[in-house]
Every structure is written in C-alpha cells, then in structure tokens.
Design an enzyme around this catalytic site. Structure first.
Site, mmCIF file in Angstrom:
data_model
loop_
_atom_site.group_PDB
_atom_site.id
_atom_site.type_symbol
_atom_site.label_atom_id
_atom_site.label_comp_id
_atom_site.label_asym_id
_atom_site.label_seq_id
_atom_site.Cartn_x
_atom_site.Cartn_y
_atom_site.Cartn_z
ATOM 1 N N ARG A 44 0.830 -1.213 0.000
ATOM 2 C CA ARG A 44 0.000 0.000 0.000
ATOM 3 C C ARG A 44 0.862 1.261 0.000
ATOM 4 N NH1 ARG A 44 -3.405 -0.777 5.138
ATOM 5 N NH2 ARG A 44 -1.379 -1.593 5.725
ATOM 6 N N ASN A 62 -6.009 -2.845 2.116
ATOM 7 C CA ASN A 62 -5.958 -4.294 2.277
ATOM 8 C C ASN A 62 -7.373 -4.822 2.382
ATOM 9 O OD1 ASN A 62 -3.172 -4.473 2.311
ATOM 10 N ND2 ASN A 62 -3.003 -4.532 4.533
#
Length: 119
Positions: A44, A62
C-alpha cells in the site's frame, strides 16, 4: 473601441472558452484488485508513492481476502502506467500473482484530490 466591437469581441471570447471546455482532457477511472504476496510487504505504501509520482488519484486498501484493492483515476496514459506498475512491479518484497481490473471507464472529472490509503 465602440460598443458593437466590444460586444463582438466578448461573444468571440465566450465561444472560444466554451470550446476549450468541450476539448478538455478526459480522464479514466479503473478499479483494481491485486492478489499474491501483497500484504505485509508495504504494498500500500509503495502504491501510494507510485501514484503520487505519476500524478494519479484514488485509493488503496488491504482486504480481508488477503488481497489489495482500490481505485485509480487520472489521464489515460498515467492510469495505464499505474496499471502496469500494479500488475508487474509492486513493492520490492511483493509477489504479484494476478491483477484484476474492472469498471474501467472514461470520466469528465476526478472524484479524488489525491491518492490515499484506506483502512
């Protein structure tokens, strides 16, 4: 300059300005889901960093399925570059098995002002 000339000049400027809006750059939006070793490897963070480098906007997060998903928006060529990065590069420790892209469409304006990580 007399009032007739001023009016004609104003009208011409209005026509030019309205044409500029109609030829303005269109944007692209696409949703994505990346599977593989993409959680616990700073995927990320690297995605957010790459998006900012390219100048695209959107988000990443996520999922409970162990994947990473999100949305990216921007100029078509920049979105294509981000799609390539998501499917082939990723973070240094990641291992991308599959990149699924969906809801790809042309949009008139961006829905986001930056690229963020969602939790």
């Amino acid at each position: 300059m007399n009032s007739v000339v001023k009016a004609a000049l104003c009208f011409s400027l209005l026509v030019i300005m309205s044409n500029v809006g109609s030829t303005a750059a269109r944007f692209k939006s696409v949703d994505y889901e990346i599977s593989g070793r993409v959680q616990g490897v700073c995927f990320r963070m690297y995605t957010e960093d790459q998006a900012r480098k390219l100048g695209v906007v959107g988000w990443v997060r996520n999922t409970r399925r162990g994947t990473v998903d999100g949305q990216v928006q921007g100029k078509e060529e920049l979105v294509e570059s981000m799609k390539h990065w998501l499917s082939k590069v990723g973070s240094p420790s990641s291992r991308i098995h599959q990149a699924h892209f969906s809801n790809e469409k042309e949009i008139n304006k961006l829905d986001f002002s930056n690229f963020t990580t969602r939790y």
